[in-house]
Write a protein that holds these residues in place. Structure first.
Motif, PDB file in Angstrom:
ATOM      1  N   VAL A 167       4.554   1.038  50.147  1.00 35.31           N
ATOM      2  CA  VAL A 167       4.584   0.405  51.468  1.00 35.31           C
ATOM      3  C   VAL A 167       4.060   1.322  52.562  1.00 35.31           C
ATOM      4  CG1 VAL A 167       6.464  -1.191  50.940  1.00 35.31           C
ATOM      5  CG2 VAL A 167       6.993   1.088  51.805  1.00 35.31           C
ATOM      6  N   ASN A 168       3.968   2.609  52.279  1.00 33.60           N
ATOM      7  CA  ASN A 168       3.487   3.560  53.277  1.00 33.60           C
ATOM      8  C   ASN A 168       2.080   4.087  52.966  1.00 33.60           C
ATOM      9  OD1 ASN A 168       5.761   3.618  55.068  1.00 33.60           O
ATOM     10  ND2 ASN A 168       6.886   4.682  53.450  1.00 33.60           N
ATOM     11  N   ALA A 169       1.346   3.367  52.144  1.00 37.66           N
ATOM     12  CA  ALA A 169      -0.024   3.780  51.824  1.00 37.66           C
ATOM     13  C   ALA A 169      -0.847   3.840  53.107  1.00 37.66           C
ATOM     14  CB  ALA A 169      -0.649   2.802  50.839  1.00 37.66           C
ATOM     15  N   ARG A 170      -1.712   4.859  53.194  1.00 35.54           N
ATOM     16  CA  ARG A 170      -2.524   5.049  54.393  1.00 35.54           C
ATOM     17  C   ARG A 170      -3.976   4.688  54.097  1.00 35.54           C
ATOM     18  NH1 ARG A 170       0.632   8.763  57.455  1.00 35.54           N
ATOM     19  NH2 ARG A 170      -0.761   8.289  59.209  1.00 35.54           N
ATOM     20  N   GLN A 171      -4.562   3.865  54.922  1.00 35.95           N
ATOM     21  CA  GLN A 171      -5.976   3.543  54.782  1.00 35.95           C
ATOM     22  C   GLN A 171      -6.772   4.355  55.803  1.00 35.95           C
ATOM     23  OE1 GLN A 171      -5.611  -0.823  56.227  1.00 35.95           O
ATOM     24  NE2 GLN A 171      -7.591  -0.161  57.015  1.00 35.95           N
ATOM     25  N   GLU A 172      -8.024   3.986  55.993  1.00 34.03           N
ATOM     26  CA  GLU A 172      -8.870   4.655  56.978  1.00 34.03           C
ATOM     27  C   GLU A 172      -8.143   4.772  58.310  1.00 34.03           C
ATOM     28  OE1 GLU A 172     -13.364   3.940  58.813  1.00 34.03           O
ATOM     29  OE2 GLU A 172     -12.178   2.260  58.046  1.00 34.03           O
ATOM     30  N   ASN A 173      -8.226   5.923  58.938  1.00 35.34           N
ATOM     31  CA  ASN A 173      -7.581   6.217  60.221  1.00 35.34           C
ATOM     32  C   ASN A 173      -6.066   6.266  60.131  1.00 35.34           C
ATOM     33  OD1 ASN A 173     -10.107   6.291  61.545  1.00 35.34           O
ATOM     34  ND2 ASN A 173     -10.081   4.066  61.816  1.00 35.34           N
ATOM     35  N   GLY A 174      -5.532   6.225  58.903  1.00 34.86           N
ATOM     36  CA  GLY A 174      -4.094   6.378  58.734  1.00 34.86           C
ATOM     37  C   GLY A 174      -3.281   5.119  58.908  1.00 34.86           C
ATOM     38  N   GLU A 175      -3.928   3.959  58.929  1.00 33.54           N
ATOM     39  CA  GLU A 175      -3.189   2.717  59.127  1.00 33.54           C
ATOM     40  C   GLU A 175      -2.395   2.341  57.879  1.00 33.54           C
ATOM     41  OE1 GLU A 175      -5.511  -0.480  60.725  1.00 33.54           O
ATOM     42  OE2 GLU A 175      -6.617   0.865  62.069  1.00 33.54           O
ATOM     43  N   THR A 176      -1.228   1.748  58.101  1.00 27.61           N
ATOM     44  CA  THR A 176      -0.322   1.338  57.028  1.00 27.61           C
ATOM     45  C   THR A 176      -0.190  -0.182  57.008  1.00 27.61           C
ATOM     46  OG1 THR A 176       1.661   1.383  58.429  1.00 27.61           O
ATOM     47  CG2 THR A 176       1.002   3.470  57.370  1.00 27.61           C
ATOM     48  N   PRO A 177       0.331  -0.733  55.910  1.00 33.66           N
ATOM     49  CA  PRO A 177       0.587  -2.184  55.878  1.00 33.66           C
ATOM     50  C   PRO A 177       1.525  -2.635  56.995  1.00 33.66           C
ATOM     51  CG  PRO A 177       0.596  -1.309  53.656  1.00 33.66           C
ATOM     52  CD  PRO A 177       0.533  -0.124  54.571  1.00 33.66           C
ATOM     53  N   LEU A 178       2.484  -1.789  57.373  1.00 35.22           N
ATOM     54  CA  LEU A 178       3.396  -2.147  58.456  1.00 35.22           C
ATOM     55  C   LEU A 178       2.634  -2.349  59.761  1.00 35.22           C
ATOM     56  CD1 LEU A 178       6.377  -2.533  59.330  1.00 35.22           C
ATOM     57  CD2 LEU A 178       6.422  -0.082  59.881  1.00 35.22           C
ATOM     58  N   MET A 179       1.642  -1.533  59.996  1.00 36.96           N
ATOM     59  CA  MET A 179       0.829  -1.684  61.206  1.00 36.96           C
ATOM     60  C   MET A 179       0.052  -2.986  61.184  1.00 36.96           C
ATOM     61  SD  MET A 179      -0.524   2.240  61.433  1.00 36.96           S
ATOM     62  CE  MET A 179       0.624   3.621  61.465  1.00 36.96           C
ATOM     63  N   GLU A 180      -0.469  -3.357  60.004  1.00 39.94           N
ATOM     64  CA  GLU A 180      -1.178  -4.639  59.873  1.00 39.94           C
ATOM     65  C   GLU A 180      -0.232  -5.792  60.206  1.00 39.94           C
ATOM     66  OE1 GLU A 180      -4.307  -5.258  59.107  1.00 39.94           O
ATOM     67  OE2 GLU A 180      -5.103  -3.606  57.906  1.00 39.94           O
ATOM     68  N   ALA A 181       0.968  -5.748  59.634  1.00 38.07           N
ATOM     69  CA  ALA A 181       1.933  -6.815  59.865  1.00 38.07           C
ATOM     70  C   ALA A 181       2.348  -6.878  61.326  1.00 38.07           C
ATOM     71  CB  ALA A 181       3.156  -6.610  58.970  1.00 38.07           C
ATOM     72  N   ALA A 182       2.505  -5.713  61.939  1.00 39.74           N
ATOM     73  CA  ALA A 182       2.895  -5.660  63.349  1.00 39.74           C
ATOM     74  C   ALA A 182       1.804  -6.236  64.237  1.00 39.74           C
ATOM     75  CB  ALA A 182       3.200  -4.223  63.742  1.00 39.74           C
ATOM     76  N   GLN A 183       0.561  -5.896  63.948  1.00 39.48           N
ATOM     77  CA  GLN A 183      -0.563  -6.407  64.723  1.00 39.48           C
ATOM     78  C   GLN A 183      -0.671  -7.919  64.612  1.00 39.48           C
ATOM     79  OE1 GLN A 183      -4.524  -4.296  65.236  1.00 39.48           O
ATOM     80  NE2 GLN A 183      -5.034  -5.759  63.636  1.00 39.48           N
ATOM     81  N   ASN A 184      -0.344  -8.454  63.426  1.00 39.96           N
ATOM     82  CA  ASN A 184      -0.382  -9.900  63.209  1.00 39.96           C
ATOM     83  C   ASN A 184       0.833 -10.618  63.784  1.00 39.96           C
ATOM     84  OD1 ASN A 184      -2.832  -9.851  61.836  1.00 39.96           O
ATOM     85  ND2 ASN A 184      -1.873  -9.594  59.824  1.00 39.96           N
ATOM     86  N   GLY A 185       1.808  -9.866  64.250  1.00 32.02           N
ATOM     87  CA  GLY A 185       3.028 -10.487  64.767  1.00 32.02           C
ATOM     88  C   GLY A 185       3.867 -11.124  63.688  1.00 32.02           C
ATOM     89  N   ASP A 186       3.750 -10.615  62.472  1.00 34.62           N
ATOM     90  CA  ASP A 186       4.448 -11.201  61.326  1.00 34.62           C
ATOM     91  C   ASP A 186       5.835 -10.566  61.207  1.00 34.62           C
ATOM     92  OD1 ASP A 186       5.299 -12.166  58.851  1.00 34.62           O
ATOM     93  OD2 ASP A 186       3.275 -12.118  58.007  1.00 34.62           O
ATOM     94  N   THR A 187       6.777 -11.125  61.953  1.00 36.94           N
ATOM     95  CA  THR A 187       8.119 -10.559  62.029  1.00 36.94           C
ATOM     96  C   THR A 187       8.799 -10.514  60.668  1.00 36.94           C
ATOM     97  OG1 THR A 187       8.340 -11.378  64.291  1.00 36.94           O
ATOM     98  CG2 THR A 187      10.373 -10.785  63.141  1.00 36.94           C
ATOM     99  N   ALA A 188       8.643 -11.569  59.882  1.00 37.84           N
ATOM    100  CA  ALA A 188       9.287 -11.610  58.565  1.00 37.84           C
ATOM    101  C   ALA A 188       8.755 -10.513  57.659  1.00 37.84           C
ATOM    102  CB  ALA A 188       9.079 -12.979  57.923  1.00 37.84           C
TER     103      ALA A 188
END
Length: 221
Positions: free
Chosen positions: A157-178
């Motif tokens: 769940v803490n995998a880092r992609q380019e620029n250090g982004e994580t899946p949690l950041m993707e979910a947060a950006q999408n507003g996916d609270t669940a």
């Protein structure tokens, strides 16, 4: 401009009439690849021109497992895996596995399960500058059923992609609270920051999800 360049330009612009004409004049064009090694079928997915797929498929292209994964062709994907399970771990010429394509383009749990059962690496890192894992790909397009499947198979769940982004950041950006809640429950670290210092809370705030940003800041306290 070469005919092969014409083909990829026509696909990118969504010109179905010109695509039909090109393939009628030069049927072999359907099997050419871009300079990056991308097939015409994958290029249609990359450029959002999937309405052109019937025209491309009518020209009988030679499809590989990455094309099938992007298209969601379960029966042919399973047939390929039955003959050669190692294809589940194979990378495309531009650096992705079939599991990346399923996670990003169609979100099919049937395809993802078939790949994982054949030995696909749940945390395979793209061999290109993006450095995404399948979990990043699924989170980017909110394919939550595939996300749950990947998590059940131990995805980081803490995998880092380019620029250090994580899946949690993707979910947060999408507003996916669940999904944010689920990732946090599975050990996602809200303190992690990108190379330029942004946390998941920053991603949520920038995208206008104030309540979610506040929740994530609370988890950082």
């Amino acid at each position: 401009m070469s005919l092969s360049q014409d083909l990829f330009t026509v696909i990118r612009t969504g010109d179905s009439v010109q695509l039909t004409t090109l393939l009628a004049e030069q049927p072999a064009l359907v099997n050419v690849r871009s300079p990056q090694g991308i097939s015409a079928v994958l290029w249609a997915h990359y450029t959002g021109q999937t309405d052109l797929l019937p025209t491309l498929l009518a020209a009988n292209p030679q499809l590989d497992i990455h094309d099938m994964a992007a298209m969601g062709d379960l029966s042919r994907l399973r047939a390929l895996l039955a003959d050669n399970p190692s294809l589940a771990r194979a990378y495309s010429r531009d650096g992705f596995t079939a599991l990346h394509y399923v996670a990003f383009f169609n979100g099919s749990t049937d395809l993802a399960s078939s790949l994982l059962e054949a030995g696909a690496e749940v945390d395979a890192v793209a061999r290109n500058e993006q450095q995404v894992t399948p979990l990043h790909s699924a989170a980017a397009h909110r394919h939550n059923a595939v996300i749950q499947l990947l998590l059940a198979h131990g995805a980081n769940v803490n995998a880092r992609q380019e620029n250090g982004e994580t899946p949690l950041m993707e979910a947060a950006q999408n507003g996916d609270t669940a999904l944010v809640g689920d990732l946090l429950a599975r050990g996602a670290d809200p303190m992690l920051a990108t190379d330029d210092g942004r946390t998941a809370a920053n991603f949520a705030a920038t995208a206008g999800h104030a309540d979610l940003a506040a929740t994530l800041r609370g988890k950082m306290a």
